[in-house]
Motif scaffolding. Sequence first.
Motif, PDB file in Angstrom:
ATOM      1  N   ALA A  12     -25.487 116.498  21.943  1.00 12.39           N
ATOM      2  CA  ALA A  12     -25.951 117.849  22.259  1.00 12.39           C
ATOM      3  C   ALA A  12     -27.403 117.898  22.717  1.00 12.39           C
ATOM      4  CB  ALA A  12     -25.764 118.756  21.043  1.00 12.39           C
ATOM      5  N   ILE A  13     -28.195 116.859  22.415  1.00 11.85           N
ATOM      6  CA  ILE A  13     -29.603 116.872  22.796  1.00 11.85           C
ATOM      7  C   ILE A  13     -29.868 116.151  24.117  1.00 11.85           C
ATOM      8  CG2 ILE A  13     -30.441 117.102  20.430  1.00 11.85           C
ATOM      9  CD1 ILE A  13     -31.041 114.064  20.486  1.00 11.85           C
ATOM     10  N   LEU A  14     -28.852 115.587  24.744  1.00 14.83           N
ATOM     11  CA  LEU A  14     -29.060 114.796  25.950  1.00 14.83           C
ATOM     12  C   LEU A  14     -29.372 115.676  27.163  1.00 14.83           C
ATOM     13  CD1 LEU A  14     -26.145 112.209  25.610  1.00 14.83           C
ATOM     14  CD2 LEU A  14     -28.452 112.129  24.628  1.00 14.83           C
ATOM     15  N   THR A  15     -30.203 115.150  28.059  1.00 16.67           N
ATOM     16  CA  THR A  15     -30.446 115.821  29.341  1.00 16.67           C
ATOM     17  C   THR A  15     -29.985 114.892  30.465  1.00 16.67           C
ATOM     18  OG1 THR A  15     -32.761 115.098  29.202  1.00 16.67           O
ATOM     19  CG2 THR A  15     -32.280 117.350  28.530  1.00 16.67           C
ATOM     20  N   THR A  16     -30.898 114.104  31.026  1.00 18.53           N
ATOM     21  CA  THR A  16     -30.480 113.156  32.062  1.00 18.53           C
ATOM     22  C   THR A  16     -30.064 111.810  31.470  1.00 18.53           C
ATOM     23  OG1 THR A  16     -32.779 112.488  32.400  1.00 18.53           O
ATOM     24  CG2 THR A  16     -31.908 114.215  33.845  1.00 18.53           C
ATOM     25  N   ASP A  17     -30.042 111.710  30.154  1.00 19.10           N
ATOM     26  CA  ASP A  17     -29.603 110.478  29.489  1.00 19.10           C
ATOM     27  C   ASP A  17     -28.175 110.143  29.921  1.00 19.10           C
ATOM     28  OD1 ASP A  17     -31.537 110.458  26.649  1.00 19.10           O
ATOM     29  OD2 ASP A  17     -31.287 112.311  27.761  1.00 19.10           O
ATOM     30  N   GLY A  75     -33.947 110.688  25.521  1.00 19.66           N
ATOM     31  CA  GLY A  75     -35.097 110.420  26.359  1.00 19.66           C
ATOM     32  C   GLY A  75     -34.673 109.546  27.505  1.00 19.66           C
ATOM     33  N   SER A  76     -35.064 109.949  28.711  1.00 12.24           N
ATOM     34  CA  SER A  76     -34.681 109.182  29.894  1.00 12.24           C
ATOM     35  C   SER A  76     -35.756 109.290  30.955  1.00 12.24           C
ATOM     36  CB  SER A  76     -33.337 109.696  30.435  1.00 12.24           C
ATOM     37  OG  SER A  76     -32.863 108.906  31.489  1.00 12.24           O
ATOM     38  N   GLN A  96     -37.468  99.000  12.206  1.00 11.43           N
ATOM     39  CA  GLN A  96     -36.346  98.492  12.992  1.00 11.43           C
ATOM     40  C   GLN A  96     -35.595  99.634  13.671  1.00 11.43           C
ATOM     41  OE1 GLN A  96     -34.036  95.392  11.087  1.00 11.43           O
ATOM     42  NE2 GLN A  96     -32.133  96.169  11.964  1.00 11.43           N
ATOM     43  N   VAL A  97     -35.400 100.722  12.950  1.00 13.11           N
ATOM     44  CA  VAL A  97     -34.717 101.897  13.521  1.00 13.11           C
ATOM     45  C   VAL A  97     -35.539 102.499  14.657  1.00 13.11           C
ATOM     46  CG1 VAL A  97     -34.019 104.275  13.030  1.00 13.11           C
ATOM     47  CG2 VAL A  97     -33.380 102.438  11.459  1.00 13.11           C
ATOM     48  N   LEU A  98     -36.829 102.713  14.414  1.00  8.24           N
ATOM     49  CA  LEU A  98     -37.687 103.326  15.422  1.00  8.24           C
ATOM     50  C   LEU A  98     -37.824 102.432  16.653  1.00  8.24           C
ATOM     51  CD1 LEU A  98     -40.527 104.773  13.150  1.00  8.24           C
ATOM     52  CD2 LEU A  98     -38.555 105.989  14.084  1.00  8.24           C
ATOM     53  N   ALA A  99     -37.971 101.122  16.450  1.00  5.44           N
ATOM     54  CA  ALA A  99     -38.119 100.196  17.573  1.00  5.44           C
ATOM     55  C   ALA A  99     -36.846 100.155  18.412  1.00  5.44           C
ATOM     56  CB  ALA A  99     -38.473  98.799  17.068  1.00  5.44           C
ATOM     57  N   PHE A 100     -35.698 100.158  17.759  1.00  4.95           N
ATOM     58  CA  PHE A 100     -34.428 100.164  18.488  1.00  4.95           C
ATOM     59  C   PHE A 100     -34.302 101.414  19.349  1.00  4.95           C
ATOM     60  CE2 PHE A 100     -30.083 101.579  18.990  1.00  4.95           C
ATOM     61  CZ  PHE A 100     -29.437 100.446  19.469  1.00  4.95           C
ATOM     62  N   LEU A 101     -34.614 102.573  18.768  1.00  4.37           N
ATOM     63  CA  LEU A 101     -34.504 103.822  19.511  1.00  4.37           C
ATOM     64  C   LEU A 101     -35.502 103.863  20.677  1.00  4.37           C
ATOM     65  CD1 LEU A 101     -34.055 106.352  16.575  1.00  4.37           C
ATOM     66  CD2 LEU A 101     -32.281 105.434  18.087  1.00  4.37           C
ATOM     67  N   ALA A 102     -36.712 103.363  20.436  1.00  6.70           N
ATOM     68  CA  ALA A 102     -37.718 103.327  21.503  1.00  6.70           C
ATOM     69  C   ALA A 102     -37.239 102.480  22.675  1.00  6.70           C
ATOM     70  CB  ALA A 102     -39.039 102.787  20.957  1.00  6.70           C
ATOM     71  N   GLN A 103     -36.710 101.292  22.373  1.00  3.16           N
ATOM     72  CA  GLN A 103     -36.222 100.425  23.435  1.00  3.16           C
ATOM     73  C   GLN A 103     -35.014 101.038  24.146  1.00  3.16           C
ATOM     74  OE1 GLN A 103     -36.098  96.064  22.510  1.00  3.16           O
ATOM     75  NE2 GLN A 103     -36.850  96.742  20.527  1.00  3.16           N
ATOM     76  N   ALA A 104     -34.173 101.753  23.389  1.00  2.67           N
ATOM     77  CA  ALA A 104     -33.006 102.390  23.992  1.00  2.67           C
ATOM     78  C   ALA A 104     -33.427 103.454  24.994  1.00  2.67           C
ATOM     79  CB  ALA A 104     -32.121 103.002  22.901  1.00  2.67           C
ATOM     80  N   ILE A 105     -34.513 104.171  24.714  1.00  2.91           N
ATOM     81  CA  ILE A 105     -35.027 105.162  25.651  1.00  2.91           C
ATOM     82  C   ILE A 105     -35.531 104.477  26.917  1.00  2.91           C
ATOM     83  CG2 ILE A 105     -36.927 106.787  26.064  1.00  2.91           C
ATOM     84  CD1 ILE A 105     -36.603 107.740  23.194  1.00  2.91           C
ATOM     85  N   ALA A 106     -36.297 103.409  26.744  1.00  2.00           N
ATOM     86  CA  ALA A 106     -36.824 102.688  27.906  1.00  2.00           C
ATOM     87  C   ALA A 106     -35.692 102.132  28.769  1.00  2.00           C
ATOM     88  CB  ALA A 106     -37.740 101.562  27.447  1.00  2.00           C
ATOM     89  N   ALA A 107     -34.667 101.584  28.131  1.00  3.84           N
ATOM     90  CA  ALA A 107     -33.546 101.004  28.880  1.00  3.84           C
ATOM     91  C   ALA A 107     -32.746 102.057  29.620  1.00  3.84           C
ATOM     92  CB  ALA A 107     -32.637 100.236  27.920  1.00  3.84           C
ATOM     93  N   ASP A 108     -32.761 103.291  29.102  1.00  4.06           N
ATOM     94  CA  ASP A 108     -32.000 104.385  29.716  1.00  4.06           C
ATOM     95  C   ASP A 108     -32.896 105.259  30.593  1.00  4.06           C
ATOM     96  OD1 ASP A 108     -29.674 105.834  30.215  1.00  4.06           O
ATOM     97  OD2 ASP A 108     -30.038 107.231  28.572  1.00  4.06           O
TER      98      ASP A 108
END
Length: 400
Positions: free
Chosen positions: A147-152, A177-178, A259-271
């Motif tokens: 529900a929070i996604l935009t261009t993701d 985040g995208s 570990q949780v925050l780093a994973f989410l940060a990298q997931a944003i960068a990758a997307d």
Amino acid sequence: MTEKTITTLTEFKWPQGFASDGVHAGLRKERKDMGWLYSQVPAQAAGCYTTNQFQAAPTALTKKTINVKHELQAMVMNSANANSCTGEQGEKDAATMQALAAEKLGIAPELVGVASTGLIGANLPMDIVKAGIAQMELTQNTAVTEAILTTDLHPKTITVTCEVGGQTVTISGFCKGSGMIHPKMATMLGFVTSDANIAGTQLQALLSAEVDSTFNQITVDGDTSTNDMVVVMANGLAKNPELTPDQADYSTFATALHQVLAFLAQAIAADGEGATKLVEANVKGAANGADGQKVAKTIVGSNLLKAAIFGEDANWGRVMSAIGQTDAQVDIHHVFVWLNGLALVENSRSAAFDEAEMKKAMQAEKIVLDVDLNSGAATGQAWGCDLTYKYVQINASYRN
């Protein structure tokens, strides 16, 4: 004391006592656009927020709400509309969202945070928002992550568990985040839930420290949104002894949260919007930690380098230019750079690399740039993505 095992689960799940929902209210044509997150008991809470001067109404309201007692029981959120640069009406609308969610959940408004993301400058259609909140229930589904996604292109989620004080503690996070990503604590929203027992002020200190080495070390396009926020809620239902820095298992929990925050940060960068490659910069030999972090983020943020990576062109001069434009201490005659393990620069000059081998390495979905500044013992790390034609296409017609 050695940290205990931290396990990443293969499936996302909520910690004890958390429920959520996500619905299609009508802010968007088809996709889910409203959701909420709820703890059955008030949770200790912490948050980090955008430093953009035009801080959006829901972001400001959530910051104000958490800062009172570092306590929340729910977050209500929407996509499609950022409720930013909307003046007094925007502030009233954010407060109305807070009040409506609180009424539906049967809790005090001061226990509800609000988050919005999407188009800046348009007022929220409150009739749709009201109807959306009326639809939501308390479930174990994960629809709120959509529900929070935009261009993701997809939801970004992770669940880890660890042993703390003889109890199993769960930490689950999701984010969006995208594009418009260059957090100073892009448009990015992050939410982390846990059943750990930890005081809100201690949770705030831990989050503030961890954000600097995770979310604040990613960039997609160099733009910092008006709506950035990361919120952590910990409801204590794991029944572990309260976590404090002098407790044996504190470092285990801190590492798990990182570990949780780093994973989410990298997931944003990758997307990142239009991205085809995740770019990671690892800096060593820095004079201090600040220099290491600064150089790493400048490298992944260079548009010239991002374009070269998209074109799979081993133009190592782009890396050197990025390093040199910082004020970090650098041994300018003895900088080394490796790309996916292949030597690219030696002693600040081109390494004798094989063009065909380097070209093949650059075809990978993840490009890792290792850099040695030869100026000290500190390190830094950051994540970004390549810059593609698709990024321009997406942002040339964002309102359409």
